[in-house]
Write a protein that holds these residues in place. Structure first.
Motif, PDB file in Angstrom:
ATOM      1  N   GLY A 288       2.543  -6.325 -19.218  1.00  0.00           N
ATOM      2  CA  GLY A 288       1.791  -5.112 -19.497  1.00  0.00           C
ATOM      3  C   GLY A 288       1.040  -4.554 -18.310  1.00  0.00           C
ATOM      4  N   LEU A 289       0.850  -5.375 -17.274  1.00  0.00           N
ATOM      5  CA  LEU A 289       0.177  -4.899 -16.073  1.00  0.00           C
ATOM      6  C   LEU A 289       1.198  -4.277 -15.126  1.00  0.00           C
ATOM      7  N   PRO A 290       0.776  -3.300 -14.312  1.00  0.00           N
ATOM      8  CA  PRO A 290       1.729  -2.671 -13.393  1.00  0.00           C
ATOM      9  C   PRO A 290       2.018  -3.542 -12.177  1.00  0.00           C
ATOM     10  N   HIS A 291       3.197  -3.363 -11.618  1.00  0.00           N
ATOM     11  CA  HIS A 291       3.510  -3.960 -10.331  1.00  0.00           C
ATOM     12  C   HIS A 291       2.762  -3.184  -9.240  1.00  0.00           C
ATOM     13  N   GLN A 292       2.570  -3.803  -8.089  1.00  0.00           N
ATOM     14  CA  GLN A 292       1.842  -3.185  -6.986  1.00  0.00           C
ATOM     15  C   GLN A 292       2.765  -3.091  -5.773  1.00  0.00           C
ATOM     16  N   LEU A 293       2.845  -1.900  -5.182  1.00  0.00           N
ATOM     17  CA  LEU A 293       3.650  -1.715  -3.971  1.00  0.00           C
ATOM     18  C   LEU A 293       2.756  -1.139  -2.883  1.00  0.00           C
ATOM     19  N   GLN A 294       2.588  -1.875  -1.797  1.00  0.00           N
ATOM     20  CA  GLN A 294       1.695  -1.451  -0.719  1.00  0.00           C
ATOM     21  C   GLN A 294       2.501  -1.072   0.511  1.00  0.00           C
ATOM     22  N   LEU A 295       2.271   0.172   0.977  1.00  0.00           N
ATOM     23  CA  LEU A 295       2.900   0.610   2.216  1.00  0.00           C
ATOM     24  C   LEU A 295       2.152   0.019   3.410  1.00  0.00           C
ATOM     25  N   PRO A 296       2.825  -0.149   4.526  1.00  0.00           N
ATOM     26  CA  PRO A 296       2.111  -0.570   5.731  1.00  0.00           C
ATOM     27  C   PRO A 296       1.287   0.594   6.263  1.00  0.00           C
ATOM     28  N   ILE A 297       0.381   0.329   7.182  1.00  0.00           N
ATOM     29  CA  ILE A 297      -0.347   1.409   7.843  1.00  0.00           C
ATOM     30  C   ILE A 297       0.663   2.279   8.568  1.00  0.00           C
ATOM     31  N   SER A 298       0.573   3.585   8.389  1.00  0.00           N
ATOM     32  CA  SER A 298       1.630   4.484   8.869  1.00  0.00           C
ATOM     33  C   SER A 298       1.822   4.402  10.375  1.00  0.00           C
ATOM     34  N   ARG A 299       0.744   4.193  11.112  1.00  0.00           N
ATOM     35  CA  ARG A 299       0.860   4.167  12.569  1.00  0.00           C
ATOM     36  C   ARG A 299       1.539   2.898  13.084  1.00  0.00           C
ATOM     37  N   SER A 300       1.657   1.883  12.239  1.00  0.00           N
ATOM     38  CA  SER A 300       2.340   0.652  12.649  1.00  0.00           C
ATOM     39  C   SER A 300       3.729   0.544  12.038  1.00  0.00           C
ATOM     40  N   ALA A 301       4.128   1.546  11.252  1.00  0.00           N
ATOM     41  CA  ALA A 301       5.425   1.506  10.581  1.00  0.00           C
ATOM     42  C   ALA A 301       6.479   2.198  11.436  1.00  0.00           C
ATOM     43  N   GLY A 302       7.689   1.655  11.404  1.00  0.00           N
ATOM     44  CA  GLY A 302       8.757   2.259  12.189  1.00  0.00           C
ATOM     45  C   GLY A 302       9.618   3.211  11.390  1.00  0.00           C
ATOM     46  N   ASN A 303       9.479   3.241  10.070  1.00  0.00           N
ATOM     47  CA  ASN A 303      10.322   4.058   9.207  1.00  0.00           C
ATOM     48  C   ASN A 303       9.487   5.090   8.464  1.00  0.00           C
ATOM     49  N   GLY A 304      10.181   6.002   7.778  1.00  0.00           N
ATOM     50  CA  GLY A 304       9.500   6.918   6.889  1.00  0.00           C
ATOM     51  C   GLY A 304       9.095   6.216   5.611  1.00  0.00           C
ATOM     52  N   ALA A 305       8.284   6.889   4.791  1.00  0.00           N
ATOM     53  CA  ALA A 305       7.773   6.272   3.571  1.00  0.00           C
ATOM     54  C   ALA A 305       8.901   5.876   2.627  1.00  0.00           C
ATOM     55  N   LEU A 306       9.929   6.727   2.501  1.00  0.00           N
ATOM     56  CA  LEU A 306      11.028   6.425   1.585  1.00  0.00           C
ATOM     57  C   LEU A 306      11.770   5.159   2.025  1.00  0.00           C
ATOM     58  N   ALA A 307      12.015   5.039   3.335  1.00  0.00           N
ATOM     59  CA  ALA A 307      12.693   3.851   3.843  1.00  0.00           C
ATOM     60  C   ALA A 307      11.834   2.605   3.678  1.00  0.00           C
ATOM     61  N   GLU A 308      10.517   2.766   3.876  1.00  0.00           N
ATOM     62  CA  GLU A 308       9.615   1.630   3.704  1.00  0.00           C
ATOM     63  C   GLU A 308       9.620   1.139   2.259  1.00  0.00           C
ATOM     64  N   VAL A 309       9.587   2.072   1.308  1.00  0.00           N
ATOM     65  CA  VAL A 309       9.612   1.690  -0.108  1.00  0.00           C
ATOM     66  C   VAL A 309      10.937   1.031  -0.453  1.00  0.00           C
TER      67      VAL A 309
END
Length: 227
Positions: free
Chosen positions: A12-33
């Motif tokens: 009943g509880l939701p799953h959690q998805l955390q993006l990395p800090i954008s400045r340290s990520a090498g991909n776009g948000a869609l690719a990161e997810v």
């Protein structure tokens, strides 16, 4: 650091998805997810922690479609960028404002995010929406309704009631609306009536305090990145 999916701790509880800090990520948000979901993601409701990513309405729609394709339902977006929360609220998602204490290990501390209340829906006669920080209303403020905030008042709609920004004395606060035709404007202790002429087509307007008096001028229809 890549996007991290944490399965729900109880049914009943939701799953959690955390993006990395954008400045340290090498991909776009869609690719990161997509990377964070892995090959066999769980199904059910999900909370997206967008952190400092400036996600637009098309970005979030694309993320919704990606998640829906693997059986996940995006229900809530939490992050430190107001424009991301605005886009999420426009999609009908629940939102939460979070600050980022550190950019990354050994990085500079971020400036704490200003308190922001996001309200979706029109205020009707007799309604009064109050906010401790700044407030963003996705809807109209009808005649007879009031909206007030310690910080800025921003209305993504028609402002035709009463608005009070800087209600505890902040003279730098402002009032912004897609159609700024209120019955009364207040910034800190200054009071003015709204303009009676028709608003200019295609322009967002803002009310600011200049030399102790309220002035109205064109404004960009965005939330400033400095809060």
């Amino acid at each position: 650091m890549a996007a991290l999916l944490t399965p729900a701790q109880a049914p009943g509880l939701p799953h959690q998805l955390q993006l990395p800090i954008s400045r340290s990520a090498g991909n776009g948000a869609l690719a990161e997810v997509r990377h964070g979901l892995g090959s066999r993601p769980p199904s059910g409701p999900l909370v997206l922690h967008s952190r400092d990513w400036p996600l637009t309405l098309p970005d979030l729609r694309a993320l919704q479609q990606l998640l829906a394709g693997v059986g996940l339902t995006l229900e809530r977006v939490e992050g430190s960028r107001a424009e991301t929360l605005v886009a999420a609220a426009a999609l009908g998602l629940a939102t939460g404002l979070q600050s980022e204490p550190e950019l990354e290990a050994g990085g500079e501390p971020d400036r704490p995010a200003a308190a922001l209340t996001i309200h979706q829906g029109t205020l009707r006669s007799g309604d009064h929406l109050q906010a401790e920080g700044s407030v963003l209303l996705l809807g109209d403020v009808n005649p007879g309704a009031r909206i007030s905030a310690v910080g800025d008042v921003r209305v993504w709609g028609r402002l035709r009631g009463v608005a009070h920004a800087g209600c505890r004395g902040d003279g730098s606060a402002r009032i912004v609306a897609l159609q700024l035709r209120p019955l009364q404007l207040r910034i800190a202790a200054a009071v003015a009536r709204g303009p009676e002429d028709q608003p200019p087509a295609g322009f967002t307007e803002e009310a600011v305090l200049e030399d102790g008096a309220i002035a109205i001028r064109p404004a960009e229809p965005i939330w400033p990145l400095n809060g």
